[in-house]
Design a protein around this motif. Sequence first.
Motif, mmCIF file in Angstrom:
data_model
loop_
_atom_site.group_PDB
_atom_site.id
_atom_site.type_symbol
_atom_site.label_atom_id
_atom_site.label_comp_id
_atom_site.label_asym_id
_atom_site.label_seq_id
_atom_site.Cartn_x
_atom_site.Cartn_y
_atom_site.Cartn_z
ATOM 1 N N UNK A 1 41.958 57.255 40.552
ATOM 2 C CA UNK A 1 42.156 56.533 41.424
ATOM 3 C C UNK A 1 41.818 57.371 42.984
ATOM 4 N N UNK A 2 42.867 58.277 43.112
ATOM 5 C CA UNK A 2 42.953 58.951 44.405
ATOM 6 C C UNK A 2 41.718 59.489 44.559
ATOM 7 N N UNK A 3 41.105 60.066 43.695
ATOM 8 C CA UNK A 3 39.346 60.666 43.987
ATOM 9 C C UNK A 3 38.640 59.497 44.466
ATOM 10 N N UNK A 4 38.445 58.452 43.916
ATOM 11 C CA UNK A 4 37.701 57.235 44.321
ATOM 12 C C UNK A 4 37.894 56.796 45.501
ATOM 13 N N UNK A 5 39.232 56.695 45.965
ATOM 14 C CA UNK A 5 39.309 56.110 47.287
ATOM 15 C C UNK A 5 39.331 57.136 48.305
ATOM 16 N N UNK A 6 40.003 58.506 48.204
ATOM 17 C CA UNK A 6 39.829 59.322 49.294
ATOM 18 C C UNK A 6 38.810 60.306 49.254
ATOM 19 N N UNK A 7 38.081 60.677 48.089
ATOM 20 C CA UNK A 7 37.067 61.511 48.078
ATOM 21 C C UNK A 7 35.588 60.771 48.215
ATOM 22 N N UNK A 8 35.520 59.551 47.475
ATOM 23 C CA UNK A 8 34.093 59.062 47.451
ATOM 24 C C UNK A 8 34.307 57.707 48.370
ATOM 25 N N UNK A 9 35.539 57.409 49.118
ATOM 26 C CA UNK A 9 35.580 56.274 49.933
ATOM 27 C C UNK A 9 35.352 54.818 49.285
ATOM 28 N N UNK A 10 35.493 54.862 48.191
ATOM 29 C CA UNK A 10 35.390 53.545 47.539
ATOM 30 C C UNK A 10 36.526 52.636 47.773
ATOM 31 N N UNK A 11 36.508 51.342 48.292
ATOM 32 C CA UNK A 11 37.458 50.639 48.535
ATOM 33 C C UNK A 11 38.322 50.015 47.516
ATOM 34 N N UNK A 12 39.569 49.955 47.768
ATOM 35 C CA UNK A 12 40.503 49.201 46.616
ATOM 36 C C UNK A 12 41.105 48.190 47.246
ATOM 37 N N UNK A 13 40.448 47.062 47.053
ATOM 38 C CA UNK A 13 40.995 45.796 47.601
ATOM 39 C C UNK A 13 42.024 44.961 46.696
ATOM 40 N N UNK A 14 41.910 45.411 45.386
ATOM 41 C CA UNK A 14 43.071 44.355 44.479
ATOM 42 C C UNK A 14 44.387 44.884 44.694
ATOM 43 N N UNK A 15 45.072 44.384 43.461
ATOM 44 C CA UNK A 15 46.460 44.751 43.130
ATOM 45 C C UNK A 15 46.647 46.230 42.334
ATOM 46 N N UNK A 16 47.677 47.186 42.891
ATOM 47 C CA UNK A 16 47.918 48.390 42.418
ATOM 48 C C UNK A 16 48.703 47.872 41.084
ATOM 49 N N UNK B 1 36.006 44.800 39.434
ATOM 50 C CA UNK B 1 36.721 43.751 39.822
ATOM 51 C C UNK B 1 37.834 43.924 40.820
ATOM 52 N N UNK B 2 38.700 44.841 40.423
ATOM 53 C CA UNK B 2 39.999 45.243 41.217
ATOM 54 C C UNK B 2 39.404 46.053 42.407
ATOM 55 N N UNK B 3 38.541 47.095 42.322
ATOM 56 C CA UNK B 3 38.222 47.939 43.301
ATOM 57 C C UNK B 3 37.643 47.100 44.350
ATOM 58 N N UNK B 4 36.394 46.421 43.920
ATOM 59 C CA UNK B 4 35.391 45.858 45.217
ATOM 60 C C UNK B 4 35.622 44.406 45.400
ATOM 61 N N UNK B 5 35.904 43.822 44.597
ATOM 62 C CA UNK B 5 36.226 42.284 44.755
ATOM 63 C C UNK B 5 37.463 41.743 45.106
ATOM 64 N N UNK B 6 38.680 42.621 44.770
ATOM 65 C CA UNK B 6 40.081 42.218 44.997
ATOM 66 C C UNK B 6 40.343 41.050 44.268
ATOM 67 N N UNK B 7 39.818 40.895 42.908
ATOM 68 C CA UNK B 7 40.298 39.681 42.019
ATOM 69 C C UNK B 7 41.646 39.866 41.560
ATOM 70 N N UNK B 8 42.290 38.959 41.300
ATOM 71 C CA UNK B 8 43.840 38.788 40.656
ATOM 72 C C UNK B 8 43.673 38.442 39.213
ATOM 73 N N UNK B 9 44.941 38.306 38.788
ATOM 74 C CA UNK B 9 45.081 38.128 37.267
ATOM 75 C C UNK B 9 44.424 36.553 36.918
ATOM 76 N N UNK B 10 44.202 35.695 37.796
ATOM 77 C CA UNK B 10 43.557 34.453 37.642
ATOM 78 C C UNK B 10 42.167 34.541 37.089
ATOM 79 N N UNK B 11 41.618 35.475 37.806
ATOM 80 C CA UNK B 11 40.017 35.876 37.474
ATOM 81 C C UNK B 11 40.135 36.865 36.427
ATOM 82 N N UNK B 12 40.933 37.693 36.233
ATOM 83 C CA UNK B 12 40.735 38.962 35.354
ATOM 84 C C UNK B 12 41.309 38.893 34.041
ATOM 85 N N UNK B 13 41.901 37.574 33.693
ATOM 86 C CA UNK B 13 42.572 37.495 32.479
ATOM 87 C C UNK B 13 41.751 37.747 31.189
#
Length: 308
Positions: free
Chosen positions: A177-192, A270-282
Motif C-alpha cells: 500500500x505504501x509503495x502504491x501511494x508514495x512510489x507510484x503516486x496512485x491515489x488512495x481515495x477510499x477508507x483505510x 474501487x477503494x483506491x481510485x473510486x473511493x467507494x464504500x461498503x454500500x458498493x463494495x459489499x
Amino acid sequence: QLVDAFVQSGYFILEARLDRLDQAEPLILTGKARIALVIPPKFAADLKARRAAPVELLLDGADASTATVARGYADAIARNFSSKVLLGPRTVTPAVRAESRVWFNETLDSTAKVVPGLIAVIMSIISAMLTSLTIAREWERGTMEQLAATPVGRAELVIGKLLPYLGIALIDVAMSLATCVYLFDVPFRGSLALFTVASLVFLCGVLALGILLSAALKAQLLAVQASIFATYMPALLLSGFFYSLTSMPVVLQWVSRLVPARYFVEITRGVFLRGIGLEVIWPPLLGLTLFAAAMVTLPIRSFRKELV
C-alpha cells in the motif's frame, strides 16, 4: 438518433436511459456502466438552428485501457454522425462533437489500474506458498508424531499455523500500500479501515488454501507447486487484472467466481481510485468472506492427526 448510432456500432450496449446527470454516478461507481453519454436538453434545437451541439462523454478511468478504447470509438461515432447533420454545405466545423471527461483517473494513467491489482496477484501467490509448507514440513521432518501426541485439536492446529503468516502477510500488504501511494503516486481515495478488513478476509482465505494443500499432499515440493498452480495463473488471467471479465466467455466468467483474486482486484481498484464504500463494495467482500469461510473449514475437517 445519436444514441442509436452508438448502439448500432456494435461497440456499446445501452444499459439505461437517465433523466439527470446525478443518476449516472452510481452506475459508474458500481461498474454497471463504463461510460455515460450526456446529451444537453437543447441538443436537437441547436442542430435544427444550425448551431454546433456538443455532447459530453463521461468515462470510467479506473480501467484506463478500456476507457481509452471507448473514447476512440465514441469520437469516431460522433464524427460519423456529425457528417450526416452538417451545419451547411461549406462549413468544416463538426455539428456534433464529443467532449470527454474522465472520472477517477483523469490522465488515464495505466499505472493507476495495474498497481492496485498487483497487490491482489502478489499476495495470492506469496500467501499460498508460505502456508503450503507448514503441515507438509511436519510430515517430512517427522515431527508430526510429536504433534499427534499433544491434545491440540484440529481447529487449534490449523488456526495456529495460519495466524503467524497472517501477521506477516498484513505487513506485506501495508508495504505494498505504501509503495502504491508514495512510489507510484496512485491515489488512495477510499477508507483505510475498509481496505484493511477486506485484506484480512482475503488473506485468511488464501492462507487457508495453502494449509489445505499442505495437509492434503504432505510433501513440501508438491504443496508449493500446487499452490503456484492454484493461485498464479488464475490470479493473472481470471481476476480481471489483465483482461476484462465481461469480454470473456460465460463459462470462464463463472469459473472466475472461484478465484479470490477476482474479488480483491475489484475491491482494491474501487477503494483506491473510486473511493467507494461498503454500500458498493459489499458483493465482492461477501464473495471473499464465503471463500475464506470455505477455505478455513476444509483443512479443519480434512486434517487428521493419525499417522497413516
